[in-house]
Design a protein around this motif. Structure first.
Motif, mmCIF file in Angstrom:
data_model
loop_
_atom_site.group_PDB
_atom_site.id
_atom_site.type_symbol
_atom_site.label_atom_id
_atom_site.label_comp_id
_atom_site.label_asym_id
_atom_site.label_seq_id
_atom_site.Cartn_x
_atom_site.Cartn_y
_atom_site.Cartn_z
ATOM 1 N N GLU A 320 6.325 11.853 9.013
ATOM 2 C CA GLU A 320 6.783 12.277 10.338
ATOM 3 C C GLU A 320 5.938 13.450 10.847
ATOM 4 N N CYS A 322 6.829 15.977 12.587
ATOM 5 C CA CYS A 322 7.504 17.258 12.333
ATOM 6 C C CYS A 322 7.296 17.744 10.895
ATOM 7 N N TYR A 368 5.794 9.316 16.054
ATOM 8 C CA TYR A 368 6.794 10.018 15.247
ATOM 9 C C TYR A 368 6.432 9.790 13.782
ATOM 10 N N CYS A 400 12.511 14.579 18.262
ATOM 11 C CA CYS A 400 12.182 15.873 17.661
ATOM 12 C C CYS A 400 10.682 16.165 17.714
ATOM 13 N N CYS A 401 9.867 15.118 17.549
ATOM 14 C CA CYS A 401 8.427 15.357 17.366
ATOM 15 C C CYS A 401 7.678 15.805 18.626
HETATM 16 ZN ZN LIG Z 1 10.122 14.879 14.310
#
Ligand SMILES: [Zn+2]
Length: 636
Positions: A320, A322, A368, A400-401
């Motif tokens: 991922e 993140c 992602y 989120c990313c």
């Molecule tokens: Zn993420």
């Protein structure tokens, strides 16, 4: 409030990294605002805050951690405004910050999911994302203040942090543990550095140490009967494992990195040598045994986790975006305490490979999950690969990313250099400038370079007063030959990956570092079964991949000659990116007869087609014609 400026200021003004910073500032941030404010279709993020602030009526929408899409975006805006003022962006941010401030409860609580959906259940679910939402908004408050000098969001952040400090801790009446999704540790440390308020630091220390000292209390409530989601990722005070018997990093890759980065912050703020040593063990475990050559981490989509050392599948991985951002957070914090070229190498691996790959040149499409091997049919038809996307996506339900990438790229200048031990350490090479004070002198160190397209860096040191100090030049781990002012250097001259140039600097001095950018092939440790017999083409820190667009279908059938020289050609076929170096090498692929075979298995064929294996930087994959891609190819 302590408004002391950082002792060092760096800027990036051109080249590869600035290109991505500009994509973020010019394209991604306006686009992301349109998405989260609902201008590009239904998206509840900003609206949730408006409802909580009483500005509009409605119901909460999205996922329980929806708030973080906005807080990460504001964090990114703060970092971007520090690089370059932008009145229209700032006006949008200022307005939404008012909404955020109005959405905050009188006691400092701010999490629109709980405020709107479960108002009587705040801090009752230890697996909730409340601390994650708090942590990201606190980080945004600091970033926006650093970028603009405005304190409105910082004040919101302080009230949130004060709330956390009241709710959590070792005293009677406080909550003694909460698993959630880590980031509060990093956020409280960052707020302490910004404000000097020791309770923020002390609560961060408690969050880290409570895991070790009172693990039953910290984790007990989360180990629910039949809980299928055990994201355990600590490797630190895990109640089922003594710290001293720590073996491997486990659990959810992003949570682990965020926790470890917070642990590194705590180690730095408290001078805890044992914790620092443990952090280094964890970092080494990740980067020496569980990291992809692109800088990706997180081997399996099941719980988005690590599995075991050397398990690095190229097509079912999670990797991922993140998680690699978290890895940079962690490595950078360790670097601030202990300059070490291996740590800079990790950051460099991420910022030239997986992280730029995760955003398109238009700033409006993102990865992602970051595969090292893709074919579209597998993504569509193999249930184990449906999480892998063959093209960058406009947005994600769990987004989120994209805003995390925006805040990371916008904060890149702070990764370039540090002043430690009375020395200036240059960790990254990028066109730009670093200024700092040392012994009463104002010093600037300017870099003029097109790294990593080229290996030459012209460094100009200017001081207004003669000053003796060491300029520590990082010689990257990939670099086998380098020259300083035309004289060849050697690895024996390096200390922890850095070359010390000790001088009594006066006026202006120009140095030239030249790194050999001859392309080369890399192989994986033999224990990485997935990469057995395979190689990767690389040039400097840049990892290359082979695409269907250049090689036809079945890119995994390509085998490159390991003994032939690798050709370099300047190419300009990725709209928006500009010129880059493409690589090619003689190789083989299956013969036409083999391809025409109707049998699934047949005796080994003696003939093979001669082909030219062509490769482009991994960060540019999928930017031209969608199709197959592989990083690892067979070795002849
Ligand atoms: Zn993420």
């Amino acid at each position: 409030m302590n408004h002391a400026a950082e002792p060092i200021h760096s800027s990036i003004s051109g080249g590869f990294l600035r290109h991505y910073m500009d994509i973020i500032a010019d394209k991604a941030l306006p686009y992301q605002w349109q998405v989260i404010s609902g201008q590009r279709g239904p998206n509840p993020t900003v609206n949730n805050f408006r409802i909580a602030a009483g500005e509009v009526k409605g119901e909460f929408g999205g996922v329980p951690y929806q708030d973080t899409d906005l807080s990460k975006w504001l964090d990114a805006v703060g970092c971007a405004l520090r690089n370059r003022r932008d009145a229209s962006l700032e006006a949008i941010a200022d307005a939404v910050i008012e909404t955020i401030a109005n959405a905050q409860d009188a006691d400092g609580y701010l999490d629109t999911y709980y405020q709107l959906v479960r108002p009587n259940e705040k801090w009752t679910d230890p697996d909730s994302h409340e601390l994650y939402c708090f942590g990201h908004m606190i980080e945004a408050g600091v970033a926006y203040w650093e970028g603009t000098g405005k304190t409105r969001l910082l004040e919101v952040a302080c009230r949130m942090a004060d709330h956390v400090c009241r709710v959590f801790g070792p005293e009677a009446g406080q909550l003694h543990g909460y698993r959630g999704h880590e980031i509060i540790e990093m956020a409280l440390c960052r707020l302490f550095r910004a404000t000097g308020e020791t309770r923020y630091r002390d609560t961060a220390v408690w969050f880290v140490h409570a895991r070790r000292d009172t693990p039953e209390q910290f984790y007990q409530a989360t180990r629910k009967e039949g809980n299928p989601l055990d994201y355990g990722c600590w490797g630190w005070g895990d109640p089922e494992r003594e710290t001293s018997s720590y073996e491997h990093v486990t659990g959810h890759a992003v949570r682990a990195m965020y926790l470890y980065a917070g642990m590194a912050d705590v180690a730095q703020l408290t001078g805890d040598e044992a914790l620092l040593a443990h952090c280094r063990e964890l970092l080494d475990e990740v980067t020496r045994r569980q990291m992809y050559i692109t800088g990706g981490i997180g081997t399996t989509s099941v719980l988005e986790a690590y599995t075991y050392p050397y398990d690095l599948p190229n097509d079912t991985m999670y990797a991922e975006t993140c998680a690699s951002i978290g890895l940079c957070f962690f490595a950078h914090r360790m670097l601030m305490m202990q300059p070490d070229g291996e740590l800079s190498d990790v950051i460099e691996r991420c910022i030239y490979n997986i992280l730029p790959a995760a955003i398109a040149q238009d700033g409006q499409h993102y990865f992602y999950v970051n595969p090292l091997q893709v074919n579209e049919e597998a993504c569509r038809r193999d249930p184990l690969k449906t999480h892998v996307k063959p093209v960058r996506q406009a947005w994600y339900e769990c987004a989120c990313c994209p805003p995390n990438l925006a805040r990371f790229f916008s904060s890149l200048p702070r990764y370039t250099a540090t002043v430690q031990e009375g020395r200036l350490w240059l960790h990254l090479y990028a066109q730009g400038c670093t200024s700092f004070k040392l012994g009463g002198a104002n010093i600037t160190v300017a870099q003029h370079t097109d790294y990593p397209m080229e290996g030459r860096v012209r460094i100009t040191v200017a001081t207004d007063k003669p000053t003796a100090f060491a300029l520590m030049l990082r010689i990257p781990g990939w670099c086998r030959r380098f020259w300083i002012d035309g004289r060849p250097g050697s690895s024996g001259m390096l200390s922890r990956g850095y070359l010390a140039i000790e001088r009594n600097w006066s006026g202006e001095t120009v140095l030239t570092l030249e790194m050999d950018m001859t392309p080369y092939m890399m192989q994986a440790h033999p224990r990485v079964r997935e990469d057995s017999g395979k190689i990767v083409l690389t040039r400097g820190p840049v990892v290359y991949c082979c695409e269907e667009a250049d090689n036809g279908a079945l890119v995994e059938d390509l085998r490159a000659s390991a003994s032939a020289p690798i050709e370099q050609t300047w190419q300009n076929d990725v709209p928006g990116f500009g010129e880059y170096v493409g690589l090619s090498v003689p190789g083989k692929a299956s013969s036409a007869a083999a391809l025409a075979e109707e049998r699934l298995y047949f005796p080994v064929e003696m003939s093979a087609r001669n082909v030219t294996v062509k490769a482009i930087p991994y960060c540019l994959w999928g930017e031209r014609v969608p199709g197959e891609m592989t990083v690892w190819i067979g070795r002849l």
